[in-house]
Design a protein around this motif. Structure first.
Motif, PDB file in Angstrom:
ATOM      1  N   MET A  85      23.267  46.461 -17.443  1.00  0.00           N
ATOM      2  CA  MET A  85      22.174  45.678 -16.936  1.00  0.00           C
ATOM      3  C   MET A  85      22.456  44.199 -17.206  1.00  0.00           C
ATOM      4  O   MET A  85      22.879  43.836 -18.288  1.00  0.00           O
ATOM      5  CB  MET A  85      20.878  46.122 -17.623  1.00  0.00           C
ATOM      6  N   GLU A  86      22.222  43.366 -16.204  1.00  0.00           N
ATOM      7  CA  GLU A  86      22.484  41.931 -16.347  1.00  0.00           C
ATOM      8  C   GLU A  86      21.313  41.233 -17.017  1.00  0.00           C
ATOM      9  O   GLU A  86      20.168  41.566 -16.789  1.00  0.00           O
ATOM     10  CB  GLU A  86      22.696  41.288 -14.975  1.00  0.00           C
ATOM     11  N   GLN A  87      21.645  40.250 -17.834  1.00  0.00           N
ATOM     12  CA  GLN A  87      20.602  39.449 -18.459  1.00  0.00           C
ATOM     13  C   GLN A  87      20.284  38.263 -17.556  1.00  0.00           C
ATOM     14  O   GLN A  87      21.182  37.660 -16.987  1.00  0.00           O
ATOM     15  CB  GLN A  87      21.052  38.931 -19.810  1.00  0.00           C
ATOM     16  N   GLN A  88      19.012  37.952 -17.456  1.00  0.00           N
ATOM     17  CA  GLN A  88      18.613  36.796 -16.672  1.00  0.00           C
ATOM     18  C   GLN A  88      18.747  35.548 -17.541  1.00  0.00           C
ATOM     19  O   GLN A  88      18.431  35.570 -18.723  1.00  0.00           O
ATOM     20  CB  GLN A  88      17.189  36.924 -16.170  1.00  0.00           C
ATOM     21  N   SER A  89      19.188  34.504 -16.920  1.00  0.00           N
ATOM     22  CA  SER A  89      19.336  33.245 -17.631  1.00  0.00           C
ATOM     23  C   SER A  89      17.966  32.631 -17.901  1.00  0.00           C
ATOM     24  O   SER A  89      17.087  32.635 -17.051  1.00  0.00           O
ATOM     25  CB  SER A  89      20.167  32.272 -16.787  1.00  0.00           C
ATOM     26  N   THR A  90      17.788  32.123 -19.098  1.00  0.00           N
ATOM     27  CA  THR A  90      16.528  31.456 -19.439  1.00  0.00           C
ATOM     28  C   THR A  90      16.648  29.953 -19.268  1.00  0.00           C
ATOM     29  O   THR A  90      15.713  29.216 -19.511  1.00  0.00           O
ATOM     30  CB  THR A  90      16.120  31.767 -20.896  1.00  0.00           C
ATOM     31  N   LYS A  91      17.811  29.509 -18.835  1.00  0.00           N
ATOM     32  CA  LYS A  91      18.049  28.083 -18.630  1.00  0.00           C
ATOM     33  C   LYS A  91      17.269  27.613 -17.403  1.00  0.00           C
ATOM     34  O   LYS A  91      17.349  28.207 -16.337  1.00  0.00           O
ATOM     35  CB  LYS A  91      19.537  27.832 -18.413  1.00  0.00           C
ATOM     36  N   LYS A  92      16.485  26.562 -17.586  1.00  0.00           N
ATOM     37  CA  LYS A  92      15.712  26.010 -16.475  1.00  0.00           C
ATOM     38  C   LYS A  92      16.398  24.759 -15.958  1.00  0.00           C
ATOM     39  O   LYS A  92      16.935  23.973 -16.735  1.00  0.00           O
ATOM     40  CB  LYS A  92      14.289  25.665 -16.920  1.00  0.00           C
ATOM     41  N   LEU A  93      16.362  24.598 -14.660  1.00  0.00           N
ATOM     42  CA  LEU A  93      16.945  23.422 -14.048  1.00  0.00           C
ATOM     43  C   LEU A  93      15.922  22.293 -14.026  1.00  0.00           C
ATOM     44  O   LEU A  93      14.746  22.520 -13.754  1.00  0.00           O
ATOM     45  CB  LEU A  93      17.408  23.725 -12.629  1.00  0.00           C
ATOM     46  N   ALA A  94      16.379  21.112 -14.314  1.00  0.00           N
ATOM     47  CA  ALA A  94      15.489  19.951 -14.259  1.00  0.00           C
ATOM     48  C   ALA A  94      15.184  19.633 -12.809  1.00  0.00           C
ATOM     49  O   ALA A  94      16.045  19.776 -11.936  1.00  0.00           O
ATOM     50  CB  ALA A  94      16.154  18.754 -14.932  1.00  0.00           C
ATOM     51  N   PRO A  95      13.963  19.201 -12.524  1.00  0.00           N
ATOM     52  CA  PRO A  95      13.642  18.832 -11.136  1.00  0.00           C
ATOM     53  C   PRO A  95      14.461  17.624 -10.707  1.00  0.00           C
ATOM     54  O   PRO A  95      14.800  16.770 -11.525  1.00  0.00           O
ATOM     55  CB  PRO A  95      12.154  18.501 -11.179  1.00  0.00           C
ATOM     56  N   HIS A  96      14.787  17.588  -9.440  1.00  0.00           N
ATOM     57  CA  HIS A  96      15.587  16.485  -8.903  1.00  0.00           C
ATOM     58  C   HIS A  96      14.650  15.471  -8.253  1.00  0.00           C
ATOM     59  O   HIS A  96      13.910  15.804  -7.338  1.00  0.00           O
ATOM     60  CB  HIS A  96      16.590  16.998  -7.868  1.00  0.00           C
ATOM     61  N   TYR A  97      14.681  14.264  -8.753  1.00  0.00           N
ATOM     62  CA  TYR A  97      13.885  13.203  -8.177  1.00  0.00           C
ATOM     63  C   TYR A  97      14.823  12.106  -7.701  1.00  0.00           C
ATOM     64  O   TYR A  97      15.653  11.627  -8.457  1.00  0.00           O
ATOM     65  CB  TYR A  97      12.907  12.615  -9.199  1.00  0.00           C
ATOM     66  N   ALA A  98      14.687  11.738  -6.440  1.00  0.00           N
ATOM     67  CA  ALA A  98      15.511  10.665  -5.894  1.00  0.00           C
ATOM     68  C   ALA A  98      14.911   9.325  -6.304  1.00  0.00           C
ATOM     69  O   ALA A  98      13.691   9.172  -6.389  1.00  0.00           O
ATOM     70  CB  ALA A  98      15.568  10.767  -4.387  1.00  0.00           C
ATOM     71  N   HIS A  99      15.768   8.391  -6.557  1.00  0.00           N
ATOM     72  CA  HIS A  99      15.326   7.035  -6.889  1.00  0.00           C
ATOM     73  C   HIS A  99      15.845   6.102  -5.809  1.00  0.00           C
ATOM     74  O   HIS A  99      17.036   6.094  -5.510  1.00  0.00           O
ATOM     75  CB  HIS A  99      15.861   6.621  -8.262  1.00  0.00           C
ATOM     76  N   TYR A 100      14.956   5.350  -5.228  1.00  0.00           N
ATOM     77  CA  TYR A 100      15.311   4.463  -4.132  1.00  0.00           C
ATOM     78  C   TYR A 100      15.219   3.017  -4.620  1.00  0.00           C
ATOM     79  O   TYR A 100      14.263   2.639  -5.293  1.00  0.00           O
ATOM     80  CB  TYR A 100      14.379   4.681  -2.936  1.00  0.00           C
ATOM     81  N   ASP A 101      16.212   2.221  -4.244  1.00  0.00           N
ATOM     82  CA  ASP A 101      16.191   0.820  -4.670  1.00  0.00           C
ATOM     83  C   ASP A 101      15.179   0.019  -3.861  1.00  0.00           C
ATOM     84  O   ASP A 101      14.634   0.490  -2.861  1.00  0.00           O
ATOM     85  CB  ASP A 101      17.586   0.196  -4.605  1.00  0.00           C
ATOM     86  N   ASP A 102      14.906  -1.184  -4.325  1.00  0.00           N
ATOM     87  CA  ASP A 102      13.889  -2.020  -3.691  1.00  0.00           C
ATOM     88  C   ASP A 102      14.211  -2.341  -2.237  1.00  0.00           C
ATOM     89  O   ASP A 102      13.315  -2.384  -1.395  1.00  0.00           O
ATOM     90  CB  ASP A 102      13.685  -3.315  -4.481  1.00  0.00           C
ATOM     91  N   ALA A 103      15.482  -2.538  -1.923  1.00  0.00           N
ATOM     92  CA  ALA A 103      15.875  -2.856  -0.547  1.00  0.00           C
ATOM     93  C   ALA A 103      15.551  -1.686   0.392  1.00  0.00           C
ATOM     94  O   ALA A 103      15.079  -1.891   1.512  1.00  0.00           O
ATOM     95  CB  ALA A 103      17.363  -3.198  -0.485  1.00  0.00           C
ATOM     96  N   PHE A 104      15.793  -0.471  -0.069  1.00  0.00           N
ATOM     97  CA  PHE A 104      15.479   0.718   0.728  1.00  0.00           C
ATOM     98  C   PHE A 104      13.978   0.803   0.981  1.00  0.00           C
ATOM     99  O   PHE A 104      13.531   1.033   2.102  1.00  0.00           O
ATOM    100  CB  PHE A 104      15.970   1.980   0.003  1.00  0.00           C
TER     101      PHE A 104
END
Length: 51
Positions: free
Chosen positions: A1-20
């Motif tokens: 039986m496989e173990q499920q990973s308990t590692k959570k991925l961090a949410p991805h947030y894009a950062h846009y510069d002022d010119a954009f």
């Protein structure tokens, strides 16, 4: 039986510069492009553009 990973991925947030951000605002306000069109052209979510 496989173990499920308990590692959570961090949410991805894009950062846009002022010119954009300024370019997006200019397209909306000065050039009067619809929000949906600007979001599509910039490759971002409508909700991201609205915030």
């Amino acid at each position: 039986m496989e173990q499920q990973s308990t590692k959570k991925l961090a949410p991805h947030y894009a950062h846009y510069d002022d010119a954009f951000k300024e370019g997006a605002i200019k397209m909306l306000i000065e050039q009067k492009h619809p929000v949906k069109q600007v979001a599509k052209e910039l490759g971002i979510c409508i909700d991201t553009l609205r915030s």
